[in-house]
Design an enzyme around this catalytic site. Structure first.
Site, PDB file in Angstrom:
ATOM      1  N   GLY A   1       9.124  -0.075  10.045  1.00  9.40           N
ATOM      2  CA  GLY A   1       7.750   0.364   9.848  1.00  9.40           C
ATOM      3  C   GLY A   1       6.834  -0.815   9.611  1.00  9.40           C
ATOM      4  O   GLY A   1       7.175  -1.966   9.913  1.00  9.40           O
ATOM      5  N   PHE A   2       5.673  -0.561   9.029  1.00  9.44           N
ATOM      6  CA  PHE A   2       4.699  -1.631   8.843  1.00  9.44           C
ATOM      7  C   PHE A   2       5.235  -2.754   7.955  1.00  9.44           C
ATOM      8  O   PHE A   2       5.100  -3.931   8.280  1.00  9.44           O
ATOM      9  CB  PHE A   2       3.409  -1.061   8.232  1.00  9.44           C
ATOM     10  CG  PHE A   2       2.599  -0.245   9.194  1.00  9.44           C
ATOM     11  CD1 PHE A   2       1.899  -0.845  10.223  1.00  9.44           C
ATOM     12  CD2 PHE A   2       2.536   1.132   9.062  1.00  9.44           C
ATOM     13  CE1 PHE A   2       1.157  -0.101  11.109  1.00  9.44           C
ATOM     14  CE2 PHE A   2       1.787   1.894   9.945  1.00  9.44           C
ATOM     15  CZ  PHE A   2       1.097   1.281  10.975  1.00  9.44           C
ATOM     16  N   GLY A   3       5.846  -2.400   6.816  1.00  4.28           N
ATOM     17  CA  GLY A   3       6.337  -3.430   5.909  1.00  4.28           C
ATOM     18  C   GLY A   3       7.435  -4.267   6.524  1.00  4.28           C
ATOM     19  O   GLY A   3       7.390  -5.500   6.490  1.00  4.28           O
TER      20      GLY A   3
ATOM     21  N   ASP B   1       6.152   2.158   1.518  1.00  4.44           N
ATOM     22  CA  ASP B   1       6.057   3.410   0.770  1.00  4.44           C
ATOM     23  C   ASP B   1       7.202   3.608  -0.210  1.00  4.44           C
ATOM     24  O   ASP B   1       7.074   4.384  -1.172  1.00  4.44           O
ATOM     25  CB  ASP B   1       6.029   4.595   1.738  1.00  4.44           C
ATOM     26  CG  ASP B   1       4.747   4.654   2.552  1.00  4.44           C
ATOM     27  OD1 ASP B   1       3.837   3.864   2.263  1.00  4.44           O
ATOM     28  OD2 ASP B   1       4.661   5.493   3.468  1.00  4.44           O
TER      29      ASP B   1
ATOM     30  N   GLY C   1      14.457  -1.130   8.144  1.00  2.96           N
ATOM     31  CA  GLY C   1      13.246  -0.351   8.389  1.00  2.96           C
ATOM     32  C   GLY C   1      12.252  -1.101   9.241  1.00  2.96           C
ATOM     33  O   GLY C   1      11.853  -2.222   8.897  1.00  2.96           O
TER      34      GLY C   1
ATOM     35  N   GLU D   1      -6.915  15.368   8.244  1.00  5.90           N
ATOM     36  CA  GLU D   1      -6.994  14.944   9.643  1.00  5.90           C
ATOM     37  C   GLU D   1      -6.359  15.972  10.572  1.00  5.90           C
ATOM     38  O   GLU D   1      -6.873  16.244  11.662  1.00  5.90           O
ATOM     39  CB  GLU D   1      -6.334  13.578   9.794  1.00  5.90           C
ATOM     40  CG  GLU D   1      -7.128  12.477   9.100  1.00  5.90           C
ATOM     41  CD  GLU D   1      -6.467  11.111   9.163  1.00  5.90           C
ATOM     42  OE1 GLU D   1      -7.192  10.103   8.993  1.00  5.90           O
ATOM     43  OE2 GLU D   1      -5.251  11.039   9.374  1.00  5.90           O
TER      44      GLU D   1
ATOM     45  N   ALA E   1      -0.756   2.026   5.133  1.00  4.77           N
ATOM     46  CA  ALA E   1      -0.287   0.990   6.040  1.00  4.77           C
ATOM     47  C   ALA E   1      -0.721  -0.417   5.602  1.00  4.77           C
ATOM     48  O   ALA E   1       0.101  -1.345   5.620  1.00  4.77           O
ATOM     49  CB  ALA E   1      -0.762   1.292   7.464  1.00  4.77           C
TER      50      ALA E   1
END
Length: 450
Positions: A27-29, A322, A25, A185, A338
């Site tokens: 993503g951010f992590g 997540d 993954g 948003e 995040a």
């Protein structure tokens, strides 16, 4: 004896054996873990992701509403990690693991690991009504955003040519399901689009007559935020022409209707555009981890992890972002934000280095940097715990926070200047209808041109 203990012994004897860390993954992590480990010479890192880019997901709704292009909030993983010579990026998909043999099963082969970090995130959850997915898309990927953008701008184009008032009204009615940060948003951006960006662009319709309905099952918008910020957000949404319905539950969705239950009453809304922001479901790797390791999952499929983010009974397998259900700090698990994923990724990297040195690291502790949600230009809410803000000052904090993180990940200052100009001008330059599945034709327009 663990792999890390073997490494420590080998290293002490002068014969270091590279420690293989596989991160699933980008993503951010996953990315923060890879970057934090990137200059550790005794470690070899392999980052696996289905896509070749990192996505700055907090601004995905702006792609969906034409404020930004996908490239503005994405960066190639290889480019981000190119300076870390011990990091290898593979564009592939992990479909299984074999913990006993320390192997990750990819679609294209098998990859051995000494330490495994799983950071595959979450996707949409339709609460058992998966048939709604095609009609009411969610917003988690670039593909989702482009598809939603197509639906939004196609609705205005069809309305411009539609001569039947009821059909035109349906094309100009947008329903957003779920009033968490994404829903708020998205609804606010739709309000700005209809009331500002598009108001001079059409001749047969007045885009300011657009109806934007935001539906929430709980008693207020932004339920995770303090009540006073929820109230401020609702007022800002109303100023943008968004109608908020709380304690409202969607019971049915078709191609041109949404059925909503308000208490004892049921209402059917005529609409051609429904957008889903109501729930999340953990990625399939959560189920894989449960089946292969005996890990416990929560009700949305997230892995319940130890205080050090490891999977119970598997000290060499970690879950971050997540996908992790971390219940060791406070009454509730950490939110899917995040900053949480960033800190977890950095923590795992530090933990791996410490273990290789034979040192211990205390349990993970999230330093709450607050939460932010933007409703529209000059309107946002910020919860820093000790300080709660709404309005223009909150909006400024939101702008600078996102610019900071985008520059850190993407390093494209020119793109940031362009983004800022588009945002301040309220025009945006990415209102494109691409990959049209059902091109406009006379039959869907009633056979007439207005």
């Amino acid at each position: 004896m663990s792999k890390m203990e073997q490494f420590a012994i080998a290293n002490a004897g002068g014969h270091p054996v590279p420690h293989r860390v596989v991160i699933v993954g980008g993503g951010f992590g996953g990315l923060y873990a890879a970057k934090a480990l990137g200059r550790s010479k005794q470690i070899e890192i392999t980052l696996i992701d289905k896509r070749n880019f990192h996505l700055f997901q907090p601004l995905l709704y702006q792609v969906a509403t034409g404020k930004l292009s996908p490239g503005d909030i994405s960066s190639p993983l290889r480019s981000i990690l190119s300076h870390y010579r011990n990091v290898k990026v593979l564009m592939d998909e992990a479909i299984d693991i074999v913990p006993e043999q320390h192997q990750v099963i990819l679609k294209t082969g098998v990859l051995p690991y000494d330490t495994l970090v799983v950071a595959t995130g979450v996707s949409h959850d339709y609460f058992g009504q998966n048939q709604w997915a095609e009609i009411a898309p969610g917003l988690k990927t670039v593909e989702d955003a482009i598809g939603i953008r197509r639906r939004i701008f196609r609705a205005f184009e069809v309305a411009e040519k539609e001569t039947d008032p009821e059909k035109r009204r349906a094309w100009l009615t947008f329903v957003v399901v779920g009033a968490g940060p994404t829903g708020v948003e998205l609804a606010g951006a739709l309000g700005e689009l209809a009331h500002y960006a598009l108001k001079h662009d059409f001749r047969n319709i007045d885009t300011r007559e657009t109806q934007i309905l935001l539906l929430e099952g709980l008693d207020r918008v932004l339920p995770p935020y303090p009540p006073e910020l929820s109230t401020a957000a609702a007022k800002s949404l109303e100023n943008l022409g968004v109608t908020v319905h709380t304690q409202s539950f969607v019971t049915g969705i078709t191609e041109n209707t949404v059925t909503v239950r308000h208490g004892e009453q049921t209402e059917t809304i005529q609409t051609q555009t429904v957008l889903w922001a109501a729930g999340v479901r953990a990625s399939g790797m959560g189920k894989v981890l449960a089946e292969r390791t005996g890990a416990t999952l929560d009700r949305v499929g997230r892995v319940i992890v130890n205080p050090d983010l490891s999977v119970p009974g598997q000290p060499d397998i970690f879950v971050v972002g997540d996908l992790a259900h971390y219940k060791h700090q406070g009454d509730q698990p950490l939110p899917g934000l995040a900053p949480v994923a960033m800190q977890e990724g950095a923590y795992i990297a530090k933990l791996i280095r410490y273990r290789l040195q034979g040192r211990e690291l205390p349990s993970f502790h999230y330093s709450d940097v607050g939460s932010l949600a933007v409703i529209g230009q000059n309107a946002a809410v910020v919860n820093l715990g000790w300080l709660k803000l709404s309005g223009f000052l909150a909006w400024l904090i939101w702008v600078f926070a996102h610019i900071y993180y985008l520059i850190e990940f993407d390093n494209k200052l020119v793109v940031m200047i362009q983004w800022a100009w588009n945002y301040f001008s309220r025009k945006g330059g990415s209102r494109l209808i691409t990959q049209e599945e059902n091109p406009l034709n006379h039959s869907e327009l009633g056979g007439k041109l207005g």
